[in-house]
Design a protein around this motif. Structure first.
Motif, mmCIF file in Angstrom:
data_model
loop_
_atom_site.group_PDB
_atom_site.id
_atom_site.type_symbol
_atom_site.label_atom_id
_atom_site.label_comp_id
_atom_site.label_asym_id
_atom_site.label_seq_id
_atom_site.Cartn_x
_atom_site.Cartn_y
_atom_site.Cartn_z
ATOM 1 N N LYS A 24 0.805 -1.228 0.000
ATOM 2 C CA LYS A 24 0.000 0.000 0.000
ATOM 3 C C LYS A 24 0.839 1.280 0.000
ATOM 4 C CE LYS A 24 -3.766 -2.200 2.444
ATOM 5 N NZ LYS A 24 -5.142 -1.831 2.353
ATOM 6 N N TYR A 51 0.246 6.514 -0.593
ATOM 7 C CA TYR A 51 -0.397 5.495 0.233
ATOM 8 C C TYR A 51 -1.760 5.199 -0.370
ATOM 9 C CZ TYR A 51 -2.148 2.993 4.301
ATOM 10 O OH TYR A 51 -2.655 2.036 5.123
ATOM 11 N N THR A 52 -2.049 3.923 -0.643
ATOM 12 C CA THR A 52 -3.305 3.515 -1.266
ATOM 13 C C THR A 52 -4.157 2.775 -0.250
ATOM 14 O OG1 THR A 52 -2.164 3.280 -3.378
ATOM 15 C CG2 THR A 52 -4.321 2.255 -3.202
ATOM 16 N N LEU A 53 -5.419 3.212 -0.149
ATOM 17 C CA LEU A 53 -6.369 2.608 0.777
ATOM 18 C C LEU A 53 -7.679 2.426 0.026
ATOM 19 C CD1 LEU A 53 -6.622 1.709 3.737
ATOM 20 C CD2 LEU A 53 -7.417 4.016 4.274
ATOM 21 N N ARG A 57 -6.353 7.369 -2.641
ATOM 22 C CA ARG A 57 -4.888 7.451 -2.689
ATOM 23 C C ARG A 57 -4.461 8.776 -2.071
ATOM 24 N NH1 ARG A 57 -3.543 5.605 -8.779
ATOM 25 N NH2 ARG A 57 -5.073 7.203 -9.218
#
Length: 169
Positions: A24, A51-53, A57
């Protein structure tokens, strides 16, 4: 009359590395090395994180920049048929900028919404100032320290019939 020949040399080297400590998170770091014949060495670092959630992003970045005055900005001496003049300055100092930005982005198959906030501090910003009494534009370091705040938002929406709506503010 013979004009003086002016010249400057600028050599740059840039390196960048990307690291994914986990799925992530992505980190990118870079370093630029500039060597100017008149202004010497300058190192400019750069670091960004993504950061990818899920569909969200988050990006954050820090970067520095360097801009030496051009030969024109330093040595120009131009008369526009007596209507106005443009004069360079041998006393110009290089611009150095430091920028911090944050950007959240929500993206699905039909919608993309992005916000960008950045703050930039520029030392020795180069520009022109006019002297009205002589009708002369002089290149100068217009500000020892300039601060810029940028806020931007973008929207992309896929519509029926193959149409797409784009909006920026």
């Amino acid at each position: 009359s013979t004009k003086d020949i002016r010249r400057a040399e600028l050599y740059s080297l840039y390196g960048q590395a990307e690291w994914h400590p986990w799925s992530k998170l992505s980190l990118v770091g870079g370093l630029r090395y500039d060597r100017h014949s008149r202004f010497g060495l300058h190192l400019s670092p750069r670091l960004s994180a993504l950061y990818t959630l899920g569909d969200l992003r988050l990006r954050a970045s820090y970067a520095e920049g360097f801009r030496a005055p051009s030969v024109k900005e330093q040595f120009m001496d131009w008369d526009h048929f007596g209507m106005f003049f443009i004069k360079g300055s041998e006393h110009l100092r290089p611009e150095v900028s430091r920028m911090l930005s944050f950007s959240p982005e929500w993206q699905t198959s039909h919608l993309s919404l992005t916000g960008i906030a950045s703050y930039n501090v520029i030392s020795n910003q180069i520009g022109t100032q006019m002297t009205r009494s002589t009708n002369t534009y002089n290149y100068t370091n217009v500000s020892e320290l300039s601060r810029l705040l940028n806020l931007q938002t973008s929207l992309r929406l896929k519509l029926p019939l193959g149409l797409t709506f784009y909006g920026d503010y």
